[in-house]
Design a protein around this motif. Structure first.
Motif, PDB file in Angstrom:
ATOM      1  N   LYS A  54      35.886 -15.872  26.789  1.00 52.33           N
ATOM      2  CA  LYS A  54      34.811 -16.814  27.103  1.00 52.33           C
ATOM      3  C   LYS A  54      34.074 -16.501  28.405  1.00 52.33           C
ATOM      4  O   LYS A  54      32.935 -16.968  28.595  1.00 52.33           O
ATOM      5  CB  LYS A  54      35.376 -18.238  27.172  1.00 52.33           C
ATOM      6  CG  LYS A  54      36.047 -18.708  25.883  1.00 52.33           C
ATOM      7  CD  LYS A  54      35.062 -18.725  24.718  1.00 52.33           C
ATOM      8  CE  LYS A  54      35.717 -19.252  23.446  1.00 52.33           C
ATOM      9  NZ  LYS A  54      34.777 -19.297  22.297  1.00 52.33           N
ATOM     10  N   LEU A  55      34.699 -15.725  29.299  1.00 53.07           N
ATOM     11  CA  LEU A  55      34.042 -15.358  30.559  1.00 53.07           C
ATOM     12  C   LEU A  55      33.706 -13.875  30.595  1.00 53.07           C
ATOM     13  O   LEU A  55      32.534 -13.486  30.614  1.00 53.07           O
ATOM     14  CB  LEU A  55      34.946 -15.735  31.748  1.00 53.07           C
ATOM     15  CG  LEU A  55      35.317 -17.205  31.897  1.00 53.07           C
ATOM     16  CD1 LEU A  55      36.209 -17.399  33.123  1.00 53.07           C
ATOM     17  CD2 LEU A  55      34.082 -18.068  31.983  1.00 53.07           C
ATOM     18  N   THR A  56      34.735 -13.028  30.582  1.00 52.91           N
ATOM     19  CA  THR A  56      34.524 -11.594  30.777  1.00 52.91           C
ATOM     20  C   THR A  56      33.695 -10.982  29.656  1.00 52.91           C
ATOM     21  O   THR A  56      32.624 -10.394  29.901  1.00 52.91           O
ATOM     22  CB  THR A  56      35.885 -10.873  30.885  1.00 52.91           C
ATOM     23  OG1 THR A  56      36.690 -11.542  31.855  1.00 52.91           O
ATOM     24  CG2 THR A  56      35.684  -9.425  31.302  1.00 52.91           C
ATOM     25  N   LEU A  57      34.179 -11.096  28.424  1.00 54.09           N
ATOM     26  CA  LEU A  57      33.440 -10.498  27.308  1.00 54.09           C
ATOM     27  C   LEU A  57      32.103 -11.191  27.075  1.00 54.09           C
ATOM     28  O   LEU A  57      31.108 -10.539  26.723  1.00 54.09           O
ATOM     29  CB  LEU A  57      34.280 -10.545  26.035  1.00 54.09           C
ATOM     30  CG  LEU A  57      35.509  -9.638  25.997  1.00 54.09           C
ATOM     31  CD1 LEU A  57      36.233  -9.773  24.657  1.00 54.09           C
ATOM     32  CD2 LEU A  57      35.131  -8.172  26.239  1.00 54.09           C
ATOM     33  N   LEU A 261      27.005 -18.879  29.183  1.00 50.04           N
ATOM     34  CA  LEU A 261      28.338 -19.459  29.046  1.00 50.04           C
ATOM     35  C   LEU A 261      28.331 -20.648  28.080  1.00 50.04           C
ATOM     36  O   LEU A 261      27.472 -21.526  28.164  1.00 50.04           O
ATOM     37  CB  LEU A 261      28.869 -19.917  30.406  1.00 50.04           C
ATOM     38  CG  LEU A 261      29.277 -18.818  31.389  1.00 50.04           C
ATOM     39  CD1 LEU A 261      29.666 -19.433  32.727  1.00 50.04           C
ATOM     40  CD2 LEU A 261      30.426 -17.981  30.842  1.00 50.04           C
ATOM     41  N   SER A 262      29.319 -20.657  27.186  1.00 53.32           N
ATOM     42  CA  SER A 262      29.497 -21.783  26.288  1.00 53.32           C
ATOM     43  C   SER A 262      30.091 -22.961  27.059  1.00 53.32           C
ATOM     44  O   SER A 262      30.484 -22.831  28.230  1.00 53.32           O
ATOM     45  CB  SER A 262      30.441 -21.393  25.153  1.00 53.32           C
ATOM     46  OG  SER A 262      31.744 -21.119  25.676  1.00 53.32           O
ATOM     47  N   ASP A 263      30.167 -24.105  26.407  1.00 51.81           N
ATOM     48  CA  ASP A 263      30.792 -25.268  27.053  1.00 51.81           C
ATOM     49  C   ASP A 263      32.231 -24.947  27.450  1.00 51.81           C
ATOM     50  O   ASP A 263      32.684 -25.323  28.540  1.00 51.81           O
ATOM     51  CB  ASP A 263      30.763 -26.478  26.111  1.00 51.81           C
ATOM     52  CG  ASP A 263      29.360 -27.031  25.920  1.00 51.81           C
ATOM     53  OD1 ASP A 263      28.469 -26.691  26.719  1.00 51.81           O
ATOM     54  OD2 ASP A 263      29.157 -27.811  24.965  1.00 51.81           O
ATOM     55  N   GLU A 264      32.967 -24.244  26.562  1.00 47.95           N
ATOM     56  CA  GLU A 264      34.346 -23.876  26.885  1.00 47.95           C
ATOM     57  C   GLU A 264      34.385 -22.894  28.047  1.00 47.95           C
ATOM     58  O   GLU A 264      35.251 -22.994  28.929  1.00 47.95           O
ATOM     59  CB  GLU A 264      35.048 -23.280  25.670  1.00 47.95           C
ATOM     60  CG  GLU A 264      36.525 -22.969  25.931  1.00 47.95           C
ATOM     61  CD  GLU A 264      37.237 -22.412  24.716  1.00 47.95           C
ATOM     62  OE1 GLU A 264      38.438 -22.048  24.864  1.00 47.95           O
ATOM     63  OE2 GLU A 264      36.627 -22.314  23.638  1.00 47.95           O
ATOM     64  N   GLY A 265      33.447 -21.951  28.057  1.00 49.09           N
ATOM     65  CA  GLY A 265      33.389 -20.991  29.158  1.00 49.09           C
ATOM     66  C   GLY A 265      33.114 -21.684  30.481  1.00 49.09           C
ATOM     67  O   GLY A 265      33.760 -21.367  31.498  1.00 49.09           O
ATOM     68  N   LEU A 271      32.890 -24.936  35.879  1.00 44.34           N
ATOM     69  CA  LEU A 271      31.466 -25.225  35.999  1.00 44.34           C
ATOM     70  C   LEU A 271      31.030 -26.354  35.057  1.00 44.34           C
ATOM     71  O   LEU A 271      29.820 -26.575  34.878  1.00 44.34           O
ATOM     72  CB  LEU A 271      30.635 -23.972  35.669  1.00 44.34           C
ATOM     73  CG  LEU A 271      30.842 -22.774  36.598  1.00 44.34           C
ATOM     74  CD1 LEU A 271      30.094 -21.550  36.060  1.00 44.34           C
ATOM     75  CD2 LEU A 271      30.362 -23.096  38.012  1.00 44.34           C
ATOM     76  N   ALA A 272      31.979 -27.045  34.478  1.00 47.80           N
ATOM     77  CA  ALA A 272      31.640 -28.121  33.561  1.00 47.80           C
ATOM     78  C   ALA A 272      31.135 -29.346  34.331  1.00 47.80           C
ATOM     79  O   ALA A 272      31.652 -29.664  35.405  1.00 47.80           O
ATOM     80  CB  ALA A 272      32.844 -28.494  32.710  1.00 47.80           C
TER      81      ALA A 272
END
Length: 273
Positions: A54-57, A261-265, A271-272
């Motif tokens: 969710k972050l790196t890729l 970034l997705s919500d999960e990311g 950062l949510a």
């Protein structure tokens, strides 16, 4: 010039980790066994697979310039189930080359993989990235711009992107920090025919070769209790120049660099909203 990133995903072997410093070679197998238990802990693996995806890729897939390779070096001691999950994640990103290796130095692993891919190190602009951090979507674009400008004149040089969001996910110092930190490991790039980007003490690189810093983009570092780097007290963070910031203050930077970034990311990165 071929841009090549290198990431150590739960790799067992020597590198710049503290566990391997000043270790007698005859004691390495003991250290490997200790690291195996630590790295492959179920909670840690589940967390690392999520941050890696969710972050790196996610940050690699979002690059404006997608002409690069990304080597992921992992351990052949990882369980088959986790190896399969990591393969699936890497297969979804066309830039990624995944290899599982026995315990060895990351520099040697990098050398072997480059040779397998018929890449000559002097033609590579190498950069490093951890499996729980994220790059600005303009990282490769900016790296190529500087690399091309330096390529003909300098056979060895380094490039650092010092503007960071440092996100402490848990603990007493939990929160978001702005940090200007030249030659920290994230996104640090080196051109050198004989030395890996992992072959240097990263803060000493500009003492050895030409160093350029670009503050125009911002990268994202996350830190939690499972990191190799220990937690630091609030006064240490302040001494290092970290400035605690609100998400509202950082939102323009997040929007410019990490809008993919997705919500999960965003939640994994602290950062949510």
């Amino acid at each position: 010039m071929t841009i090549v990133g290198i990431c150590r995903f739960s790799m067992i072997g020597q590198g710049d980790w503290k566990a391997y410093r000043k270790i007698d070679p005859q004691n390495l197998e003991r250290v490997y066994a200790e690291k195996e238990a630590e790295l492959f802990d179920e909670d840690r693996m589940e967390t690392r697979l999520r941050t890696f995806e969710k972050l790196t890729l996610a940050s690699l897939k979002a690059q404006n310039d997608r002409d690069f390779l990304f080597l992921v070096v992992s351990s052949d001691r990882m369980s088959p189930a986790y190896q399969a999950r990591l393969r699936d994640l890497c297969a979804a990103c066309q830039n990624v080359v995944l290899r599982f290796v026995p315990p060895m130095h990351v520099v040697d692993a990098q050398k072997d993989i480059l040779a397998e891919l018929n890449l000559i190190q002097r033609d590579c602009l190498q950069f490093r990235l951890d499996d729980d951090d994220a790059l600005s979507k303009r990282f490769i674009e900016r790296l190529r711009l500087h690399g091309q400008a330096l390529w003909a004149q300098y056979p060895a040089f380094s490039i650092s992107f010092p503007n960071l969001i440092y996100s402490v996910i848990d603990g007493d110092t939990q929160g978001l920090y702005r940090w200007f930190n030249p030659f920290l490991g994230i996104g640090l790039a080196v051109r050198n025919a004989k030395r890996s980007v992992y072959g240097y003490a990263h803060y000493k690189i500009p003492q050895a070769i030409i160093g350029l810093t670009d503050p125009s983009i911002c990268n994202l570092v996350t830190h939690h209790g499972m990191n190799d780097t220990p937690r630091h007290r609030q006064e240490i963070l302040k001494k290092r120049g970290m400035v605690k910031s609100s998400l509202e203050e950082l939102q323009p930077i997040v929007s410019r660099n990490f809008d993919f970034l997705s919500d999960e990311g965003r939640a994994l990165a602290g950062l949510a909203e």
